[in-house]
Scaffold this motif. Sequence first.
Motif, mmCIF file in Angstrom:
data_model
loop_
_atom_site.group_PDB
_atom_site.id
_atom_site.type_symbol
_atom_site.label_atom_id
_atom_site.label_comp_id
_atom_site.label_asym_id
_atom_site.label_seq_id
_atom_site.Cartn_x
_atom_site.Cartn_y
_atom_site.Cartn_z
ATOM 1 N N GLY A 76 0.825 -1.206 0.000
ATOM 2 C CA GLY A 76 0.000 0.000 0.000
ATOM 3 C C GLY A 76 0.860 1.258 0.000
ATOM 4 N N LEU A 77 1.923 1.234 0.795
ATOM 5 C CA LEU A 77 2.858 2.365 0.817
ATOM 6 C C LEU A 77 3.547 2.521 -0.535
ATOM 7 N N MET A 78 3.912 1.386 -1.129
ATOM 8 C CA MET A 78 4.537 1.435 -2.453
ATOM 9 C C MET A 78 3.593 2.058 -3.468
ATOM 10 N N ARG A 79 2.322 1.672 -3.373
ATOM 11 C CA ARG A 79 1.318 2.205 -4.312
ATOM 12 C C ARG A 79 1.103 3.697 -4.091
ATOM 13 N N ALA A 80 1.091 4.117 -2.832
ATOM 14 C CA ALA A 80 0.771 5.522 -2.544
ATOM 15 C C ALA A 80 1.960 6.446 -2.786
ATOM 16 N N TYR A 81 3.140 5.987 -2.433
ATOM 17 C CA TYR A 81 4.287 6.910 -2.452
ATOM 18 C C TYR A 81 5.439 6.479 -3.357
ATOM 19 N N GLY A 82 5.350 5.286 -3.935
ATOM 20 C CA GLY A 82 6.475 4.795 -4.732
ATOM 21 C C GLY A 82 6.643 5.553 -6.040
ATOM 22 N N ASN A 83 7.847 5.494 -6.597
ATOM 23 C CA ASN A 83 8.038 6.066 -7.938
ATOM 24 C C ASN A 83 7.359 5.149 -8.947
ATOM 25 N N ARG A 84 7.474 5.486 -10.211
ATOM 26 C CA ARG A 84 6.695 4.788 -11.222
ATOM 27 C C ARG A 84 6.977 3.281 -11.240
ATOM 28 N N VAL A 85 8.243 2.919 -11.125
ATOM 29 C CA VAL A 85 8.626 1.506 -11.196
ATOM 30 C C VAL A 85 8.083 0.735 -9.991
ATOM 31 N N VAL A 86 8.299 1.284 -8.811
ATOM 32 C CA VAL A 86 7.838 0.656 -7.578
ATOM 33 C C VAL A 86 6.319 0.502 -7.609
ATOM 34 N N ASN A 87 5.668 1.563 -8.038
ATOM 35 C CA ASN A 87 4.213 1.551 -8.111
ATOM 36 C C ASN A 87 3.720 0.484 -9.091
ATOM 37 N N ALA A 88 4.390 0.383 -10.243
ATOM 38 C CA ALA A 88 3.984 -0.590 -11.262
ATOM 39 C C ALA A 88 4.148 -2.017 -10.729
ATOM 40 N N LEU A 89 5.253 -2.278 -10.049
ATOM 41 C CA LEU A 89 5.485 -3.602 -9.463
ATOM 42 C C LEU A 89 4.373 -3.955 -8.492
ATOM 43 N N ALA A 90 4.053 -3.001 -7.633
ATOM 44 C CA ALA A 90 3.013 -3.218 -6.632
ATOM 45 C C ALA A 90 1.669 -3.478 -7.313
ATOM 46 N N LEU A 91 1.417 -2.719 -8.367
ATOM 47 C CA LEU A 91 0.139 -2.855 -9.061
ATOM 48 C C LEU A 91 0.012 -4.227 -9.724
#
Lengths: 218, 241
Positions: free
Chosen positions: A41-56
Amino acid sequence: MEIDWSVIPSFLPQLVAGAKVTLTIAFWGLVIGTALGFLVGLMRAYGNRVVNALALVYVELMRGTPIVVQVMFLYFALPILTGIRINPMAAAILSIGVNAGAYIAEIVRGALLSIPRGLSEAGLAMGLPRWKVLVHIVGPLAFRRLIPPLGNQYIVSLKDTSLFIVIGVAELTRTGQEIMASNFRAVEIWTAVGVFYLIMTGVLSLVLRIIEKRMRIL
Amino acid sequence: MSIIEFRKTSKTFGQVTVLDQVDLNIDSGEVVVLIGPSGSGKSTLLRCINGLEQITGGDLVVDGISVKSGNANLRQIRQEAGMVFQQFNLFPQMTALENVAFGPRQVRGLAKAEAEAQALALLDKVGLKERARHFPSELSGGQQQRVAIARALAVRPKVMLFDEPTSALDPELKQEVLNVMRQLAQEGMTMVVVTHEMSFAKQVGTRLIFMEHGKISVDGEPRQMIDNPPSDRLKDFLQHV
Ligand SMILES: Nc1ncnc2c1ncn2[C@@H]1O[C@H](COP(=O)(O)OP(=O)(O)OP(=O)(O)O)[C@@H](O)[C@H]1O
Ligand SMILES: [Mg+2]
């Protein structure tokens, strides 16, 4: 066949044992799921594009497939792919963990993003580092909004453990089925099993209600 | 010496230029009132000073530190430049006292007792000592904004930035906030204030800046500029506030 409620005490010990297995799976599964959910959830909310994409990708993978398929994959397919065999109990706990983790991640993300931006800015504007803004300002506010949907997910996951009948874990539903196979008392057994689930989810609901009452939603 | 120096500072959002090579020096002790039509870049100019918006061109130096010199330096700048927002933005889970004591404890590393003693003194200064134990939701807008001013002051900034501090308030509540700001100016605080309160600009401001399309179009002494606007645009603008 006549309905005879007096047979229930005779299989009560078995049902209690099954309920214990159900609770064990739910408890450890949700410990994993909650930790995973907060991280993702933290990765999704605050991660950069790569981190967010992985989480998604993780979230969509878990939300897009049934939990029965997930546990079958962990229990039957993973050993073939990796050579690592896990016992049914571990597969069950892990399934609840990764499955609930995905839903909890979205709950956490939603709660974090629901906190007005101005509050973070007020924190940042005094010279706080981002992590302190999260820990002292956004976190505590998001946590209050998190509790109702989190509790809901806990109840869903607790009930999801009944699906592990497919890999032969001796949880409550499986236990019910085994008793059924020996005495064919469907009405009595499935009523008793249902009541057991109701007691477990009911206690969980009650605890959540109390926590919600204690904490003002701000 | 200038405490805030804009050096050909630009800010763009995508294709839109919001600040267009702004040159501006603000000295210690000045009370700069910033006015201009909606969308002219007043908030953005203010928010660039404490790095809530990142500048995209030129440089901007606050108390000798460039806003482009990294996160640690930026936090230093933010401690020197307190901000007051239109929507107050008080932390709802904390009492007035906790709101004000929060900065000194977290940023300056003060002990709880010391931070709270200081906070109480600041609340007294803005006339809200009796409300110290109230939560923001239990305070009026004017009271909330005064707590927010105390909260910003608690970090001991050298400059205070105000973005339309009275715009969200009912007319009868505006004055109590403006009074606190006037007192602050009299004590010599350097202030940059975005506001539509022209009487405040006249009485308290030492300098009036009129912005248009991301540029400073008029810059001068408030009384003169308001009584005899040097440009038709400013004249027109003043008739509508
Ligand atoms: N985060 C953002 N993303 C894109 N555009 C933005 C953003 N913030 C501001 N803008 C644009 O920048 C321009 C200037 O905005 P700014 O808020 O600085 O104006 P302002 O002078 O404070 O106006 P107002 O009097 O309405 O508060 C506006 O056109 C606005 O739409
Ligand atoms: Mg604005």
